[in-house]
Write a protein that holds these residues in place. Sequence first.
Motif, PDB file in Angstrom:
ATOM      1  N   LEU A  11      -4.322  -0.038  -3.747  1.00 57.45           N
ATOM      2  CA  LEU A  11      -4.516  -1.437  -4.114  1.00 57.45           C
ATOM      3  C   LEU A  11      -4.415  -1.568  -5.629  1.00 57.45           C
ATOM      4  O   LEU A  11      -5.067  -0.813  -6.360  1.00 57.45           O
ATOM      5  CB  LEU A  11      -5.880  -1.913  -3.627  1.00 57.45           C
ATOM      6  CG  LEU A  11      -6.319  -3.315  -4.064  1.00 57.45           C
ATOM      7  CD1 LEU A  11      -5.393  -4.374  -3.489  1.00 57.45           C
ATOM      8  CD2 LEU A  11      -7.769  -3.567  -3.634  1.00 57.45           C
ATOM      9  N   ALA A  40       6.898  -5.203   5.148  1.00 53.87           N
ATOM     10  CA  ALA A  40       5.740  -6.076   5.000  1.00 53.87           C
ATOM     11  C   ALA A  40       5.334  -6.601   6.369  1.00 53.87           C
ATOM     12  O   ALA A  40       6.150  -6.636   7.297  1.00 53.87           O
ATOM     13  CB  ALA A  40       6.082  -7.224   4.060  1.00 53.87           C
ATOM     14  N   PRO A  88       2.684  -9.539  -5.956  1.00 56.09           N
ATOM     15  CA  PRO A  88       2.123  -9.636  -4.602  1.00 56.09           C
ATOM     16  C   PRO A  88       3.183  -9.472  -3.516  1.00 56.09           C
ATOM     17  O   PRO A  88       2.893  -8.914  -2.448  1.00 56.09           O
ATOM     18  CB  PRO A  88       1.507 -11.029  -4.589  1.00 56.09           C
ATOM     19  CG  PRO A  88       1.108 -11.263  -6.007  1.00 56.09           C
ATOM     20  CD  PRO A  88       2.215 -10.634  -6.821  1.00 56.09           C
ATOM     21  N   ASP A  90       5.460  -7.448  -3.399  1.00 53.23           N
ATOM     22  CA  ASP A  90       5.770  -6.028  -3.219  1.00 53.23           C
ATOM     23  C   ASP A  90       4.851  -5.378  -2.188  1.00 53.23           C
ATOM     24  O   ASP A  90       5.047  -4.216  -1.820  1.00 53.23           O
ATOM     25  CB  ASP A  90       5.652  -5.266  -4.530  1.00 53.23           C
ATOM     26  CG  ASP A  90       6.687  -5.685  -5.561  1.00 53.23           C
ATOM     27  OD1 ASP A  90       6.324  -5.788  -6.744  1.00 53.23           O
ATOM     28  OD2 ASP A  90       7.862  -5.897  -5.175  1.00 53.23           O
ATOM     29  N   THR A  91       3.853  -6.111  -1.725  1.00 54.48           N
ATOM     30  CA  THR A  91       2.918  -5.577  -0.738  1.00 54.48           C
ATOM     31  C   THR A  91       3.646  -5.212   0.547  1.00 54.48           C
ATOM     32  O   THR A  91       4.348  -6.034   1.131  1.00 54.48           O
ATOM     33  CB  THR A  91       1.814  -6.610  -0.441  1.00 54.48           C
ATOM     34  OG1 THR A  91       1.027  -6.802  -1.624  1.00 54.48           O
ATOM     35  CG2 THR A  91       0.921  -6.131   0.696  1.00 54.48           C
ATOM     36  N   GLN A 122       0.578   2.653   2.296  1.00 55.22           N
ATOM     37  CA  GLN A 122       0.348   1.227   2.075  1.00 55.22           C
ATOM     38  C   GLN A 122       0.250   0.916   0.575  1.00 55.22           C
ATOM     39  O   GLN A 122      -0.500   1.573  -0.153  1.00 55.22           O
ATOM     40  CB  GLN A 122      -0.938   0.787   2.765  1.00 55.22           C
ATOM     41  CG  GLN A 122      -1.321  -0.666   2.524  1.00 55.22           C
ATOM     42  CD  GLN A 122      -0.383  -1.644   3.206  1.00 55.22           C
ATOM     43  OE1 GLN A 122      -0.043  -1.471   4.380  1.00 55.22           O
ATOM     44  NE2 GLN A 122       0.041  -2.683   2.490  1.00 55.22           N
ATOM     45  N   VAL A 123       0.979  -0.090   0.165  1.00 52.53           N
ATOM     46  CA  VAL A 123       0.870  -0.617  -1.194  1.00 52.53           C
ATOM     47  C   VAL A 123       0.451  -2.072  -1.082  1.00 52.53           C
ATOM     48  O   VAL A 123       1.109  -2.869  -0.422  1.00 52.53           O
ATOM     49  CB  VAL A 123       2.206  -0.502  -1.948  1.00 52.53           C
ATOM     50  CG1 VAL A 123       2.140  -1.254  -3.275  1.00 52.53           C
ATOM     51  CG2 VAL A 123       2.562   0.959  -2.178  1.00 52.53           C
ATOM     52  N   THR A 124      -0.664  -2.402  -1.719  1.00 52.07           N
ATOM     53  CA  THR A 124      -1.175  -3.768  -1.694  1.00 52.07           C
ATOM     54  C   THR A 124      -1.333  -4.261  -3.128  1.00 52.07           C
ATOM     55  O   THR A 124      -2.004  -3.620  -3.932  1.00 52.07           O
ATOM     56  CB  THR A 124      -2.516  -3.859  -0.965  1.00 52.07           C
ATOM     57  OG1 THR A 124      -2.373  -3.351   0.370  1.00 52.07           O
ATOM     58  CG2 THR A 124      -2.998  -5.303  -0.896  1.00 52.07           C
ATOM     59  N   VAL A 125      -0.693  -5.379  -3.427  1.00 58.02           N
ATOM     60  CA  VAL A 125      -0.758  -5.952  -4.764  1.00 58.02           C
ATOM     61  C   VAL A 125      -1.493  -7.278  -4.674  1.00 58.02           C
ATOM     62  O   VAL A 125      -1.053  -8.203  -3.995  1.00 58.02           O
ATOM     63  CB  VAL A 125       0.639  -6.159  -5.354  1.00 58.02           C
ATOM     64  CG1 VAL A 125       0.539  -6.658  -6.798  1.00 58.02           C
ATOM     65  CG2 VAL A 125       1.448  -4.870  -5.299  1.00 58.02           C
ATOM     66  N   SER A 126      -2.617  -7.363  -5.364  1.00 57.02           N
ATOM     67  CA  SER A 126      -3.415  -8.580  -5.335  1.00 57.02           C
ATOM     68  C   SER A 126      -3.030  -9.504  -6.485  1.00 57.02           C
ATOM     69  O   SER A 126      -2.644  -9.057  -7.562  1.00 57.02           O
ATOM     70  CB  SER A 126      -4.896  -8.240  -5.416  1.00 57.02           C
ATOM     71  OG  SER A 126      -5.188  -7.617  -6.651  1.00 57.02           O
TER      72      SER A 126
END
Length: 127
Positions: A11, A40, A88, A90-91, A122-126
């Motif tokens: 994250l 995604a 975001p 890119d999540t 998993q890649v999560t961009v907030s």
Amino acid sequence: QVQLVESGGGLVQAGGSLSLSCAASGRTFSSSAMGWFRQAPGKEREFVAAISWSGGNTYYTDSVKGRFTISRDNAKNTVYLQMNSLKPEDTAVYSCAARSTFDSGSYYYRSYEYTYWGQGTQVTVSS
């Protein structure tokens, strides 16, 4: 048994960076092109970046050009994806892929051109 194992996901806030690694085992891919794809939620898997066997040729989808860098270390049988200025959008789950044949220097961006796949990270961009 051939395995591709991704690591480095997580994250991160928008504008941040992550570095993904994909370690291969079971055979060497030093003569084969490799790539990164992502999927995604609710969307189809899409191409992100590809690299030729020597690392001399690389190719990126337009949305990541200038922000992501693919590289490889054939001595370690590993391919990397450095992701900067993350957004975001890119999540996704990021997966690496490898071809099974000797590649003369080309790169490949269609998923069906790859034989081996990792499980993904998993890649999560907030925002």
